[in-house]
Design a protein around this motif. Structure first.
Motif, mmCIF file in Angstrom:
data_model
loop_
_atom_site.group_PDB
_atom_site.id
_atom_site.type_symbol
_atom_site.label_atom_id
_atom_site.label_comp_id
_atom_site.label_asym_id
_atom_site.label_seq_id
_atom_site.Cartn_x
_atom_site.Cartn_y
_atom_site.Cartn_z
ATOM 1 N N TRP A 160 0.798 -1.231 0.000
ATOM 2 C CA TRP A 160 0.000 0.000 0.000
ATOM 3 C C TRP A 160 0.831 1.282 0.000
ATOM 4 C CZ3 TRP A 160 -4.433 -1.993 -1.079
ATOM 5 C CH2 TRP A 160 -4.796 -3.222 -0.531
ATOM 6 N N GLY A 161 2.120 1.164 0.200
ATOM 7 C CA GLY A 161 2.973 2.342 0.280
ATOM 8 C C GLY A 161 3.257 2.734 1.715
ATOM 9 N N THR A 162 4.345 3.452 1.907
ATOM 10 C CA THR A 162 4.701 3.921 3.243
ATOM 11 C C THR A 162 3.751 5.037 3.667
ATOM 12 O OG1 THR A 162 6.285 5.448 2.249
ATOM 13 C CG2 THR A 162 7.142 3.325 3.007
ATOM 14 N N PRO A 163 3.583 5.244 4.962
ATOM 15 C CA PRO A 163 2.693 6.314 5.421
ATOM 16 C C PRO A 163 3.322 7.684 5.193
ATOM 17 C CG PRO A 163 3.751 5.246 7.296
ATOM 18 C CD PRO A 163 4.139 4.457 6.088
ATOM 19 N N GLY A 164 2.487 8.720 5.230
ATOM 20 C CA GLY A 164 2.983 10.085 5.085
ATOM 21 C C GLY A 164 2.763 10.655 3.694
ATOM 22 N N TYR A 165 3.119 11.938 3.550
ATOM 23 C CA TYR A 165 2.821 12.632 2.290
ATOM 24 C C TYR A 165 3.796 12.275 1.179
ATOM 25 C CZ TYR A 165 6.566 15.986 3.282
ATOM 26 O OH TYR A 165 7.782 16.577 3.542
ATOM 27 N N LYS A 166 4.883 11.573 1.486
ATOM 28 C CA LYS A 166 5.825 11.098 0.466
ATOM 29 C C LYS A 166 5.763 9.576 0.358
ATOM 30 C CE LYS A 166 9.106 14.932 0.653
ATOM 31 N NZ LYS A 166 10.538 15.321 0.838
ATOM 32 N N SER A 167 4.552 9.049 0.350
ATOM 33 C CA SER A 167 4.351 7.602 0.330
ATOM 34 C C SER A 167 5.091 6.946 -0.847
ATOM 35 C CB SER A 167 2.853 7.296 0.233
ATOM 36 O OG SER A 167 2.637 5.903 0.214
ATOM 37 N N ARG A 168 5.657 5.760 -0.566
ATOM 38 C CA ARG A 168 6.427 5.044 -1.585
ATOM 39 C C ARG A 168 6.133 3.550 -1.450
ATOM 40 N NH1 ARG A 168 11.004 6.906 -4.483
ATOM 41 N NH2 ARG A 168 12.127 5.175 -5.456
ATOM 42 N N ARG A 169 6.050 2.848 -2.574
ATOM 43 C CA ARG A 169 5.661 1.437 -2.570
ATOM 44 C C ARG A 169 6.829 0.469 -2.306
ATOM 45 N NH1 ARG A 169 0.924 0.107 -5.508
ATOM 46 N NH2 ARG A 169 1.605 -2.051 -5.405
ATOM 47 N N LEU A 170 8.033 0.924 -2.292
ATOM 48 C CA LEU A 170 9.209 0.091 -2.009
ATOM 49 C C LEU A 170 9.358 -1.055 -3.010
ATOM 50 C CD1 LEU A 170 8.938 -0.129 1.898
ATOM 51 C CD2 LEU A 170 10.036 1.643 0.504
#
Length: 234
Positions: A160-170
């Motif tokens: 789902w992506g990392t939390p926060g406004y700079k979310s990233r799916r890794l």
């Protein structure tokens, strides 16, 4: 495939995670062999009366504790500086992310704990570094009691992506987070040394000019290897 060896350093006010990023077997060998030779050299010379299997941990070396007690300050500084030179000359890189956890607690009524927030930030940076180099990265971290929680979080970040406004799916971080005992890993110990030193310089004022000069001299050996260094201040 890149390998990221991760360790933490923190106080009540700041929390940091640092990763030593290895891009080849030659780099890993250079660090392992170099650190082992370093300890043996100081042992044989009598400058550092330590056990053959003594661990290289930043806090213990800096304060003369847990296997480093009885080692003169001058020798401990020299060992720390030489260890940083070994890491830098290997060609490995270093990534560190941290946060002002005191300000975080003051700003939010129910703040997420630093050991939940900072791992996501570090993984974002490692994923971005791997993407920039068209590589993938496997993460190995020092053993901690909450490692199952971190594996679960990582699985969610990939979905789902990392939390926060700079979310990233890794997308570039592979498999899961692997945990290993630092006692058996020179590479985790190397990550510990750099992370402790970075955190201390970033958050601690040395008591006198000589101590500050010594810390700066040690940091100068590793600073060129730093690829990412960031502290989140909420």
């Amino acid at each position: 495939m890149l390998l990221g060896y991760v360790d933490e350093s923190y106080t009540s006010s700041y929390f940091y995670l640092g990763a030593l990023v290895i891009s080849s077997g030659a780099q890993a060998k250079a660090i392992e062999d170099g650190l082992n030779r370093l300890v043996e050299e100081f042992r044989r010379s009598g400058a550092a009366p330590v056990a053959p299997d003594v661990e290289l941990h930043g806090k213990e070396i800096f304060h003369g504790q847990d296997g480093w007690d009885g080692v003169p300050v001058r020798a401990r500084i020299a060992i720390f500086r030489r260890a940083m030179k070994v890491v830098r000359e290997s060609g490995a890189r270093y990534v560190v992310r941290g946060m002002d956890s005191e300000r975080h607690r003051a700003r939010y009524a129910t703040p997420f704990p630093p050991h939940e927030v900072v791992p996501a930030h570090l993984l974002e940076s490692l994923d971005a570094l791997a993407q920039d180099e068209d590589e993938h990265i496997l993460v190995v971290a020092d053993e901690i009691h909450s490692q199952d929680r971190h594996r679960s979080n990582f699985r969610d970040y990939r979905s789902w992506g990392t939390p926060g406004y700079k979310s990233r799916r890794l997308d570039r971080v592979r498999d899961t987070i692997h945990f290993a005992p630092s006692h058996y890993s020179c590479l985790l110990q190397a990550a510990d040394l750099v992370t402790y030193l970075y955190r201390r310089r970033r958050t601690h004022s040395e008591p006198d000019a000589r101590a500050q000069a010594a810390t700066d001299t040690v940091w100068a050996e590793i600073q060129p290897a730093v690829a990412v260094a960031s502290t989140w201040v909420p």
